[in-house]
Design a protein around this motif. Sequence first.
Motif, PDB file in Angstrom:
ATOM      1  N   VAL A  60     -28.646 -39.739   8.065  1.00 23.10           N
ATOM      2  CA  VAL A  60     -27.704 -38.616   8.031  1.00 23.10           C
ATOM      3  C   VAL A  60     -27.214 -38.342   6.619  1.00 23.10           C
ATOM      4  CG1 VAL A  60     -25.461 -37.833   8.877  1.00 23.10           C
ATOM      5  CG2 VAL A  60     -26.947 -39.158  10.373  1.00 23.10           C
ATOM      6  N   LEU A  61     -27.037 -39.399   5.850  1.00 23.07           N
ATOM      7  CA  LEU A  61     -26.479 -39.290   4.502  1.00 23.07           C
ATOM      8  C   LEU A  61     -27.310 -40.141   3.552  1.00 23.07           C
ATOM      9  CD1 LEU A  61     -24.020 -38.136   2.892  1.00 23.07           C
ATOM     10  CD2 LEU A  61     -22.863 -40.289   3.382  1.00 23.07           C
ATOM     11  N   PRO A  62     -28.097 -39.514   2.680  1.00 24.41           N
ATOM     12  CA  PRO A  62     -28.930 -40.293   1.752  1.00 24.41           C
ATOM     13  C   PRO A  62     -28.089 -41.277   0.922  1.00 24.41           C
ATOM     14  CG  PRO A  62     -29.524 -37.977   1.677  1.00 24.41           C
ATOM     15  CD  PRO A  62     -28.274 -38.079   2.510  1.00 24.41           C
ATOM     16  N   VAL A  63     -28.720 -42.376   0.550  1.00 24.78           N
ATOM     17  CA  VAL A  63     -28.028 -43.444  -0.174  1.00 24.78           C
ATOM     18  C   VAL A  63     -27.311 -42.912  -1.412  1.00 24.78           C
ATOM     19  CG1 VAL A  63     -28.356 -45.600  -1.444  1.00 24.78           C
ATOM     20  CG2 VAL A  63     -29.561 -45.239   0.694  1.00 24.78           C
ATOM     21  N   ALA A  64     -27.954 -42.034  -2.171  1.00 27.23           N
ATOM     22  CA  ALA A  64     -27.328 -41.503  -3.391  1.00 27.23           C
ATOM     23  C   ALA A  64     -26.068 -40.707  -3.059  1.00 27.23           C
ATOM     24  CB  ALA A  64     -28.317 -40.612  -4.147  1.00 27.23           C
ATOM     25  N   ASP A  65     -26.093 -39.949  -1.974  1.00 25.15           N
ATOM     26  CA  ASP A  65     -24.916 -39.185  -1.571  1.00 25.15           C
ATOM     27  C   ASP A  65     -23.803 -40.103  -1.074  1.00 25.15           C
ATOM     28  OD1 ASP A  65     -26.263 -36.872  -2.217  1.00 25.15           O
ATOM     29  OD2 ASP A  65     -26.784 -36.381  -0.139  1.00 25.15           O
ATOM     30  N   LEU A  66     -24.177 -41.122  -0.315  1.00 27.50           N
ATOM     31  CA  LEU A  66     -23.187 -42.098   0.157  1.00 27.50           C
ATOM     32  C   LEU A  66     -22.476 -42.728  -1.030  1.00 27.50           C
ATOM     33  CD1 LEU A  66     -21.935 -43.770   2.490  1.00 27.50           C
ATOM     34  CD2 LEU A  66     -23.784 -45.409   2.127  1.00 27.50           C
ATOM     35  N   TYR A  67     -23.246 -43.129  -2.039  1.00 27.41           N
ATOM     36  CA  TYR A  67     -22.657 -43.738  -3.224  1.00 27.41           C
ATOM     37  C   TYR A  67     -21.771 -42.730  -3.966  1.00 27.41           C
ATOM     38  CZ  TYR A  67     -22.040 -46.196  -7.587  1.00 27.41           C
ATOM     39  OH  TYR A  67     -21.480 -46.804  -8.669  1.00 27.41           O
ATOM     40  N   ALA A  68     -22.233 -41.497  -4.098  1.00 22.27           N
ATOM     41  CA  ALA A  68     -21.465 -40.473  -4.817  1.00 22.27           C
ATOM     42  C   ALA A  68     -20.120 -40.209  -4.147  1.00 22.27           C
ATOM     43  CB  ALA A  68     -22.267 -39.174  -4.907  1.00 22.27           C
ATOM     44  N   HIS A  69     -20.086 -40.262  -2.821  1.00 22.53           N
ATOM     45  CA  HIS A  69     -18.854 -39.963  -2.081  1.00 22.53           C
ATOM     46  C   HIS A  69     -17.943 -41.167  -1.913  1.00 22.53           C
ATOM     47  CE1 HIS A  69     -19.871 -35.852  -1.051  1.00 22.53           C
ATOM     48  NE2 HIS A  69     -21.072 -36.254  -0.675  1.00 22.53           N
ATOM     49  N   THR A  70     -18.531 -42.361  -1.805  1.00 27.86           N
ATOM     50  CA  THR A  70     -17.715 -43.531  -1.444  1.00 27.86           C
ATOM     51  C   THR A  70     -17.778 -44.682  -2.434  1.00 27.86           C
ATOM     52  OG1 THR A  70     -19.486 -44.615  -0.207  1.00 27.86           O
ATOM     53  CG2 THR A  70     -18.117 -43.024   1.009  1.00 27.86           C
ATOM     54  N   GLY A  71     -18.807 -44.715  -3.275  1.00 31.02           N
ATOM     55  CA  GLY A  71     -18.991 -45.858  -4.163  1.00 31.02           C
ATOM     56  C   GLY A  71     -19.626 -47.044  -3.466  1.00 31.02           C
ATOM     57  N   VAL A  72     -20.045 -46.868  -2.201  1.00 33.20           N
ATOM     58  CA  VAL A  72     -20.660 -47.941  -1.428  1.00 33.20           C
ATOM     59  C   VAL A  72     -22.150 -47.988  -1.747  1.00 33.20           C
ATOM     60  CG1 VAL A  72     -21.260 -48.716   0.904  1.00 33.20           C
ATOM     61  CG2 VAL A  72     -18.985 -47.811   0.432  1.00 33.20           C
ATOM     62  N   GLN A  73     -22.622 -49.189  -2.032  1.00 32.46           N
ATOM     63  CA  GLN A  73     -24.041 -49.390  -2.303  1.00 32.46           C
ATOM     64  C   GLN A  73     -24.679 -50.136  -1.143  1.00 32.46           C
ATOM     65  OE1 GLN A  73     -24.997 -50.907  -6.253  1.00 32.46           O
ATOM     66  NE2 GLN A  73     -22.818 -50.766  -6.732  1.00 32.46           N
ATOM     67  N   ARG A  74     -25.925 -49.858  -0.907  1.00 30.75           N
ATOM     68  CA  ARG A  74     -26.665 -50.596   0.107  1.00 30.75           C
ATOM     69  C   ARG A  74     -27.324 -51.775  -0.593  1.00 30.75           C
ATOM     70  NH1 ARG A  74     -31.044 -48.316   4.466  1.00 30.75           N
ATOM     71  NH2 ARG A  74     -31.393 -50.322   5.450  1.00 30.75           N
ATOM     72  N   MET A  75     -26.827 -52.965  -0.302  1.00 31.89           N
ATOM     73  CA  MET A  75     -27.329 -54.157  -0.975  1.00 31.89           C
ATOM     74  C   MET A  75     -27.497 -55.279   0.047  1.00 31.89           C
ATOM     75  SD  MET A  75     -24.858 -54.014  -4.370  1.00 31.89           S
ATOM     76  CE  MET A  75     -24.428 -55.672  -4.132  1.00 31.89           C
ATOM     77  N   PRO A  76     -28.574 -56.042  -0.071  1.00 35.89           N
ATOM     78  CA  PRO A  76     -28.745 -57.178   0.834  1.00 35.89           C
ATOM     79  C   PRO A  76     -27.831 -58.329   0.425  1.00 35.89           C
ATOM     80  CG  PRO A  76     -30.524 -57.123  -0.758  1.00 35.89           C
ATOM     81  CD  PRO A  76     -29.689 -55.887  -0.992  1.00 35.89           C
ATOM     82  N   VAL A  77     -27.453 -59.128   1.394  1.00 33.51           N
ATOM     83  CA  VAL A  77     -26.685 -60.345   1.111  1.00 33.51           C
ATOM     84  C   VAL A  77     -27.710 -61.441   0.859  1.00 33.51           C
ATOM     85  CG1 VAL A  77     -25.078 -62.044   2.037  1.00 33.51           C
ATOM     86  CG2 VAL A  77     -24.765 -59.615   2.553  1.00 33.51           C
TER      87      VAL A  77
END
Length: 139
Positions: A60-77
Amino acid sequence: MLEGLRAVAAATGPDGPASVGVGSRGVDYGLLGADGALLGNPVHYRDPRTRNAPDEVEAVLPVADLYAHTGVQRMPVEVVHLVGGGARNALLCQLTAEACGLPVVAGPVEAAGVRKPAGTGPYGRSGDGAGARAARPGA
């Protein structure tokens, strides 16, 4: 928190916030109904039902857009850092590694306000990692 939200709503009127986001260091969550009542038991972020959530969000929301809006990154633990008094317990470190299936780095015991000064080794110490232990799953 509810009092604060009511105050914002009263101060801003009908043109006020359309939604509210809450960030915290905790990663468990519970869904609330319109009346504020908990709709079900809280869910841990590693609950199997949430396994596909990152992919569903990305659809629904590409990773780059998610980061631009929230600062949240998709990162593995990739590692668990165990700090505080429990870091002294080798069995706790090993059991945590086994339960998570991830390496555990233990230490420092004094977790409040820990910062790694420039030019120093692990945990802000002299470079030898003194006091730090590691545990690996199956070790």
